[in-house]
Design a protein around this motif. Structure first.
Motif, PDB file in Angstrom:
ATOM      1  N   ALA A 416       0.867  -1.188   0.000  1.00 17.83           N
ATOM      2  CA  ALA A 416       0.000   0.000   0.000  1.00 17.83           C
ATOM      3  C   ALA A 416       0.896   1.228   0.000  1.00 17.83           C
ATOM      4  O   ALA A 416       1.772   1.367   0.864  1.00 17.83           O
ATOM      5  CB  ALA A 416      -0.910  -0.006   1.224  1.00 17.83           C
ATOM      6  N   GLN A 417       0.681   2.149  -0.961  1.00 12.91           N
ATOM      7  CA  GLN A 417       1.577   3.278  -1.164  1.00 12.91           C
ATOM      8  C   GLN A 417       0.840   4.598  -1.029  1.00 12.91           C
ATOM      9  O   GLN A 417      -0.333   4.718  -1.389  1.00 12.91           O
ATOM     10  CB  GLN A 417       2.207   3.205  -2.570  1.00 12.91           C
ATOM     11  N   SER A 418       1.562   5.585  -0.519  1.00 11.66           N
ATOM     12  CA  SER A 418       1.024   6.944  -0.462  1.00 11.66           C
ATOM     13  C   SER A 418       2.195   7.911  -0.379  1.00 11.66           C
ATOM     14  O   SER A 418       3.307   7.533  -0.021  1.00 11.66           O
ATOM     15  CB  SER A 418       0.101   7.127   0.744  1.00 11.66           C
ATOM     16  N   ALA A 419       1.930   9.172  -0.723  1.00 11.42           N
ATOM     17  CA  ALA A 419       2.968  10.205  -0.654  1.00 11.42           C
ATOM     18  C   ALA A 419       2.799  10.999   0.636  1.00 11.42           C
ATOM     19  O   ALA A 419       1.722  11.532   0.910  1.00 11.42           O
ATOM     20  CB  ALA A 419       2.882  11.128  -1.854  1.00 11.42           C
ATOM     21  N   TYR A 420       3.834  11.061   1.452  1.00 10.21           N
ATOM     22  CA  TYR A 420       3.768  11.843   2.684  1.00 10.21           C
ATOM     23  C   TYR A 420       4.399  13.222   2.509  1.00 10.21           C
ATOM     24  O   TYR A 420       4.264  14.078   3.390  1.00 10.21           O
ATOM     25  CB  TYR A 420       4.429  11.093   3.849  1.00 10.21           C
ATOM     26  N   ASP A 421       5.075  13.457   1.379  1.00 10.40           N
ATOM     27  CA  ASP A 421       5.682  14.760   1.118  1.00 10.40           C
ATOM     28  C   ASP A 421       5.511  15.061  -0.379  1.00 10.40           C
ATOM     29  O   ASP A 421       6.252  14.552  -1.223  1.00 10.40           O
ATOM     30  CB  ASP A 421       7.161  14.744   1.496  1.00 10.40           C
ATOM     31  N   ASN A 422       4.510  15.897  -0.704  1.00  7.44           N
ATOM     32  CA  ASN A 422       4.209  16.190  -2.109  1.00  7.44           C
ATOM     33  C   ASN A 422       5.287  17.017  -2.796  1.00  7.44           C
ATOM     34  O   ASN A 422       5.290  17.144  -4.019  1.00  7.44           O
ATOM     35  CB  ASN A 422       2.868  16.912  -2.212  1.00  7.44           C
ATOM     36  N   SER A 423       6.211  17.583  -2.013  1.00  4.57           N
ATOM     37  CA  SER A 423       7.305  18.333  -2.634  1.00  4.57           C
ATOM     38  C   SER A 423       8.409  17.408  -3.128  1.00  4.57           C
ATOM     39  O   SER A 423       9.292  17.829  -3.880  1.00  4.57           O
ATOM     40  CB  SER A 423       7.890  19.341  -1.632  1.00  4.57           C
ATOM     41  N   LEU A 424       8.380  16.137  -2.698  1.00  5.10           N
ATOM     42  CA  LEU A 424       9.386  15.175  -3.124  1.00  5.10           C
ATOM     43  C   LEU A 424       8.856  14.187  -4.148  1.00  5.10           C
ATOM     44  O   LEU A 424       9.620  13.632  -4.932  1.00  5.10           O
ATOM     45  CB  LEU A 424       9.923  14.389  -1.909  1.00  5.10           C
ATOM     46  N   LEU A 425       7.523  13.951  -4.142  1.00  7.79           N
ATOM     47  CA  LEU A 425       6.962  12.918  -5.002  1.00  7.79           C
ATOM     48  C   LEU A 425       5.502  13.235  -5.300  1.00  7.79           C
ATOM     49  O   LEU A 425       4.754  13.641  -4.405  1.00  7.79           O
ATOM     50  CB  LEU A 425       7.065  11.546  -4.313  1.00  7.79           C
ATOM     51  N   LEU A 576       4.795   8.772 -16.923  1.00  4.01           N
ATOM     52  CA  LEU A 576       5.518   8.970 -15.668  1.00  4.01           C
ATOM     53  C   LEU A 576       5.381  10.383 -15.123  1.00  4.01           C
ATOM     54  O   LEU A 576       5.803  10.658 -13.995  1.00  4.01           O
ATOM     55  CB  LEU A 576       7.007   8.652 -15.865  1.00  4.01           C
ATOM     56  N   ALA A 577       4.803  11.282 -15.890  1.00  2.00           N
ATOM     57  CA  ALA A 577       4.747  12.689 -15.474  1.00  2.00           C
ATOM     58  C   ALA A 577       3.979  12.861 -14.172  1.00  2.00           C
ATOM     59  O   ALA A 577       4.272  13.771 -13.382  1.00  2.00           O
ATOM     60  CB  ALA A 577       4.113  13.530 -16.578  1.00  2.00           C
ATOM     61  N   ALA A 578       2.995  11.968 -13.885  1.00  2.97           N
ATOM     62  CA  ALA A 578       2.190  12.120 -12.667  1.00  2.97           C
ATOM     63  C   ALA A 578       3.009  11.927 -11.400  1.00  2.97           C
ATOM     64  O   ALA A 578       2.618  12.397 -10.318  1.00  2.97           O
ATOM     65  CB  ALA A 578       1.028  11.122 -12.696  1.00  2.97           C
ATOM     66  N   LEU A 579       4.143  11.231 -11.479  1.00  3.75           N
ATOM     67  CA  LEU A 579       4.971  10.999 -10.294  1.00  3.75           C
ATOM     68  C   LEU A 579       5.867  12.189  -9.961  1.00  3.75           C
ATOM     69  O   LEU A 579       6.467  12.226  -8.887  1.00  3.75           O
ATOM     70  CB  LEU A 579       5.846   9.755 -10.506  1.00  3.75           C
ATOM     71  N   VAL A 580       5.968  13.155 -10.870  1.00  3.00           N
ATOM     72  CA  VAL A 580       6.799  14.336 -10.628  1.00  3.00           C
ATOM     73  C   VAL A 580       6.018  15.298  -9.738  1.00  3.00           C
ATOM     74  O   VAL A 580       4.834  15.546  -9.968  1.00  3.00           O
ATOM     75  CB  VAL A 580       7.185  15.012 -11.956  1.00  3.00           C
ATOM     76  N   PRO A 581       6.632  15.856  -8.665  1.00  2.94           N
ATOM     77  CA  PRO A 581       5.914  16.773  -7.775  1.00  2.94           C
ATOM     78  C   PRO A 581       5.334  17.961  -8.529  1.00  2.94           C
ATOM     79  O   PRO A 581       5.899  18.433  -9.526  1.00  2.94           O
ATOM     80  CB  PRO A 581       6.998  17.215  -6.783  1.00  2.94           C
ATOM     81  N   ALA A 582       4.196  18.434  -8.045  1.00  4.49           N
ATOM     82  CA  ALA A 582       3.552  19.603  -8.662  1.00  4.49           C
ATOM     83  C   ALA A 582       4.492  20.801  -8.606  1.00  4.49           C
ATOM     84  O   ALA A 582       5.145  21.060  -7.597  1.00  4.49           O
ATOM     85  CB  ALA A 582       2.252  19.914  -7.935  1.00  4.49           C
ATOM     86  N   GLY A 583       4.549  21.528  -9.703  1.00  3.34           N
ATOM     87  CA  GLY A 583       5.405  22.700  -9.771  1.00  3.34           C
ATOM     88  C   GLY A 583       6.745  22.433 -10.415  1.00  3.34           C
ATOM     89  O   GLY A 583       7.453  23.377 -10.778  1.00  3.34           O
ATOM     90  N   GLU A 584       7.128  21.146 -10.522  1.00  2.00           N
ATOM     91  CA  GLU A 584       8.388  20.812 -11.187  1.00  2.00           C
ATOM     92  C   GLU A 584       8.119  20.423 -12.637  1.00  2.00           C
ATOM     93  O   GLU A 584       7.096  19.809 -12.946  1.00  2.00           O
ATOM     94  CB  GLU A 584       9.091  19.646 -10.475  1.00  2.00           C
ATOM     95  N   THR A 585       9.064  20.752 -13.502  1.00  2.00           N
ATOM     96  CA  THR A 585       8.937  20.373 -14.902  1.00  2.00           C
ATOM     97  C   THR A 585       9.235  18.890 -15.052  1.00  2.00           C
ATOM     98  O   THR A 585      10.300  18.427 -14.626  1.00  2.00           O
ATOM     99  CB  THR A 585       9.912  21.175 -15.775  1.00  2.00           C
ATOM    100  N   PRO A 586       8.288  18.105 -15.608  1.00  2.00           N
ATOM    101  CA  PRO A 586       8.554  16.675 -15.804  1.00  2.00           C
ATOM    102  C   PRO A 586       9.797  16.474 -16.646  1.00  2.00           C
ATOM    103  O   PRO A 586       9.905  17.001 -17.757  1.00  2.00           O
ATOM    104  CB  PRO A 586       7.289  16.174 -16.510  1.00  2.00           C
ATOM    105  N   ASP A 587      10.748  15.728 -16.077  1.00  6.13           N
ATOM    106  CA  ASP A 587      12.028  15.561 -16.752  1.00  6.13           C
ATOM    107  C   ASP A 587      12.622  14.220 -16.346  1.00  6.13           C
ATOM    108  O   ASP A 587      12.412  13.739 -15.229  1.00  6.13           O
ATOM    109  CB  ASP A 587      12.982  16.698 -16.363  1.00  6.13           C
ATOM    110  N   VAL A 588      13.420  13.626 -17.243  1.00  3.93           N
ATOM    111  CA  VAL A 588      14.055  12.348 -16.934  1.00  3.93           C
ATOM    112  C   VAL A 588      14.962  12.460 -15.715  1.00  3.93           C
ATOM    113  O   VAL A 588      15.127  11.519 -14.945  1.00  3.93           O
ATOM    114  CB  VAL A 588      14.851  11.843 -18.160  1.00  3.93           C
ATOM    115  N   GLY A 589      15.543  13.645 -15.501  1.00  5.56           N
ATOM    116  CA  GLY A 589      16.445  13.842 -14.373  1.00  5.56           C
ATOM    117  C   GLY A 589      15.799  13.627 -13.023  1.00  5.56           C
ATOM    118  O   GLY A 589      16.491  13.368 -12.033  1.00  5.56           O
ATOM    119  N   PHE A 590      14.454  13.744 -12.949  1.00  7.44           N
ATOM    120  CA  PHE A 590      13.783  13.484 -11.689  1.00  7.44           C
ATOM    121  C   PHE A 590      13.872  11.995 -11.333  1.00  7.44           C
ATOM    122  O   PHE A 590      13.916  11.625 -10.158  1.00  7.44           O
ATOM    123  CB  PHE A 590      12.307  13.911 -11.765  1.00  7.44           C
ATOM    124  N   PHE A 591      13.922  11.131 -12.338  1.00  6.99           N
ATOM    125  CA  PHE A 591      13.953   9.699 -12.122  1.00  6.99           C
ATOM    126  C   PHE A 591      15.379   9.145 -12.086  1.00  6.99           C
ATOM    127  O   PHE A 591      15.678   8.251 -11.304  1.00  6.99           O
ATOM    128  CB  PHE A 591      13.155   8.982 -13.226  1.00  6.99           C
TER     129      PHE A 591
END
Length: 683
Positions: A416-425, A576-591
């Protein structure tokens, strides 16, 4: 000159107490009988108690009961009362009683001495040595547990207590005491050989063999006699080690001596055992022709060894089937294990244990053999928080032996998964699931495995893999594995949204019992779940480990160097763009993380029991501090306990905390609970 002057006064019967003391000291090591006579004469003329104790000490050191009788017989009553206030009077009397096999009286005398000086460690040590020398197992069994709680702060007790534990058949308690003395005795061949014997008795045959090899090499390279041993003792130690070491070790000169006696049945068998274990068959063939020929039939154990060397499974099976009673138990069990006849091997060791309750070599072989050859089922729960992800993962795993040597294993994971910090994930899928089946075939010197499975996290995926392990020698082993659709470990976003196709090579080398070197190479390509290329990784690591204690608590220190270079795709797959935190530009470097190099130092104790069976409750812990070129300083610490609950099972609870390690620049917290049950008894 002082001794000469004292001798003149002694001969003239005008010596003072100090003259007797001086003469005693000058003669003690070169002429112990003269030292004894001088001290006894000085005591009778001056009535100085220390001179009587000197005479007793010389008699005890020389192992001469007749001297002790001479000292104690005819003591005036008034002097006895004065001497009885001194511990040395009672320890000498104890030695006299022990020489007459009056152990109860000797122990009573030591009790009187200890009542006078209860905090004298040397008195306790001498008492223990007396009990060991006379094989008084009953008294030792009652006394040693009482001393164990305080022995850690009393180094004088370590050696006699270790000898006592080995004598009463509890070598697992002797090894920690010997470990504490390693730094002081590491250059003493006789002590190391005794340590090897205790390790063998405690169920560590590989450690014992490596120590014996080290001792033999040390003695063989130094023809001069060590200061602590006579030439006869050195030769005896070399001969003993030569007969205990496995073929291929440096005891060839001693085997060469035996080879000059082909008419001796014992020498013939010793050399045959040696040559059968060499890397080539030439020596064994020539020796069989010279020493046995057509008139002397090879013993069953030699025929079994030849069959195994030639991979002649049918001949080995025939020997086990028809000549089992003529084979040594350990040889038969090893052959049965090599052939994959795990039930027979387990039964052979069990029968040996039933006949010899103190057969620790059989016990040490029986337990892992029974566990490795048993069906099992296990479950676990892990709570993890890392890089914005909170994960609750449960698993169920099982293994069933289809045939001896062929095992089928299965595992199912639900999370079971959830995000506890939306600025990181960004928001991850609420659930992850995976199932896998693996088939493992044990080989003579390793194993081969293949697996197939599938799962779903961000999207569905398939997994497949193959692995090969090979043990080149007792010191060196290597593994190679290929995986398709494996779970990436470089970053949390990769774990959720990607799969990795990778090749991994590892090597383990242990040059000495206390030192180990581990190396690994890892290369892989990342694919997004649902399709699309993400990048890749090439990583190297090198670890060095030194074991301070070989037995529980198995203290170790370690150091490692590692690094990774990552490759990135030109663009990010859309899913995969949905896994990038809001406000960040979806980019391969995040992964895909940045390249890094890392150095760590640390240590731990009882680490192996996180996974390995233990018959007792064992705490374990490890800690490392690291310097990472990308994230700066970091650490990783683990602590927990492992224990059996209902006999043949394993329960482990651990907590792990870490930060800025590898390619992850955040805090990781993991709480793990796991349980495994074995369906074959081990007792």
């Amino acid at each position: 000159m002082a001794a000469q002057a004292s001798r003149v006064l002694y001969d003239a019967d005008t010596a003072e107490p100090d003259d007797y003391r001086r003469l005693y000291l000058t003669q003690l090591h070169q002429a112990p009988k003269q030292a004894f006579d001088i001290a006894l004469v000085g005591w009778r003329r001056t009535h100085q108690p220390d001179l009587f104790l000197n005479a007793v000490a010389a008699a005890v050191a020389a192992g001469k009961p007749a001297w002790l009788t001479q000292a104690y017989d005819g003591l005036p009553a008034n002097e006895i009362d004065r001497l009885q206030r001194l511990p040395g009077y009672w320890t000498g009397l104890a030695a006299l009683h022990a020489s007459r096999n009056q152990l109860n009286a000797a122990q009573a005398a030591y009790a009187r001495a200890l009542a006078i000086s209860p905090d004298d460690d040397q008195l306790w040590a001498d008492d223990l040595w007396m009990l060991v020398d006379h094989h008084d197992r009953q008294t030792l069994s009652a006394l040693l547990p009482k001393l164990s709680s305080s022995a850690g702060d009393h180094p004088t007790l370590w050696s006699p207590m270790a000898a006592g534990y080995a004598l009463i058949g509890q070598p697992q308690h002797a090894l920690p005491l010997l470990d504490r003395q390693w730094s002081r005795h590491a250059g003493d061949p006789a002590w190391l050989a005794a340590y090897a014997d205790t390790a063998q008795q405690a169920g560590h045959p590989l450690i014992a063999r490596r120590l014996r090899r080290h001792v033999f090499e040390h003695l063989a390279a130094r023809p001069d006699t060590p200061a602590h041993a006579s030439a006869i003792q050195r030769d005896r130690l070399l001969a003993s080690l030569a007969t205990q070491l496995l073929p291929g070790d440096p005891a060839r000169k001693w085997i060469a001596k035996l080879a000059r006696q082909p008419r001796s049945a014992q020498a013939r068998a010793e050399v045959l055992a040696w040559t059968l274990q060499l890397d080539t068959d030439d020596s064994a063939r020539l020796w069989r022709q010279q020493a046995y020929g057509p008139s002397n039939a090879l013993p069953a154990w030699a025929r079994l060894s030849l069959a195994l060397r030639a991979d002649d499974a049918s001949s080995a099976a025939a020997l086990l089937s028809h000549d089992l009673d003529a084979l040594p138990v350990q040889d038969a069990a090893n052959a049965a294990s090599t052939l994959g006849w795990t039930p027979l091997a387990t039964q052979l060791y069990f029968d040996d244990l039933r006949d010899r309750s103190d057969a620790y070599d059989a016990l040490s072989a029986f337990r892992p053999l029974a566990l490795a050859g048993s069906d099992r089922i296990g479950t676990g729960l892990a709570l993890m928080r890392a890089s914005g992800l909170s994960l609750i993962d449960t698993h169920l795993a099982t293994r069933h032996w289809l045939t001896p040597g062929l095992a089928l294993a299965g595992r199912v994971d639900l999370g079971a998964q959830s995000a506890y910090d939306n600025s990181l994930l960004g928001p991850p899928p609420t659930a992850s699931r995976q199932a896998q089946l693996a088939l493992t075939r044990t080989l003579r010197r390793g194993s081969f495995s293949a697996s197939l499975g599938g799962g779903r996290n961000l999207a569905g995926y398939l997994t497949a893999g193959a692995g090969w392990e090979y043990r080149w020698s007792r010191r060196l082993s290597t593994t190679a594995s290929l995986a398709y659709g494996a779970t990436p470990s470089a970053s949390v976003p990769l774990q959720i949204g990607a799969r990795e196709d990778r090749l991994e090579l590892t090597a383990s080398f242990e040059p000495t019992p206390r030192n180990a070197l581990y190396g690994s190479f890892h290369t892989g390509e990342y694919r997004a779940q649902g399709g699309g290329y993400l990048g890749g990784i090439t990583a190297l690591s090198l670890d060095v480990e030194h074991r301070l204690w070989l037995s529980p608590p198995s203290l170790r220190i370690s150091a490692s160097l590692s690094g990774a270079r990552f490759r990135r795709a030109a663009r990010l797959p859309a899913q995969l763009a949905a896994l990038v935190p809001a406000g960040e530009t979806p980019d391969v470097g995040f992964f895909i993380p940045r390249d890094y190099a890392q150095a760590c130092v640390g240590g731990g104790f009882n680490d192996r029991y996180q996974q390995d069976y233990t018959p007792l409750l064992r705490p374990f812990a490890s800690a490392n501090v690291c310097a990472n070129s990308d994230y700066g300083p970091g650490y990783l610490a683990t602590a927990g306990v492992a224990l059996p609950v209902a006999g043949p099972d394993h329960l482990a609870l651990s907590l792990q905390l870490g930060t800025n390690l590898g390619a992850t620049g955040s805090t990781t917290q993991t709480l793990t609970l796991s349980y495994r049950y074995y369906f074959k008894p081990i007792d």
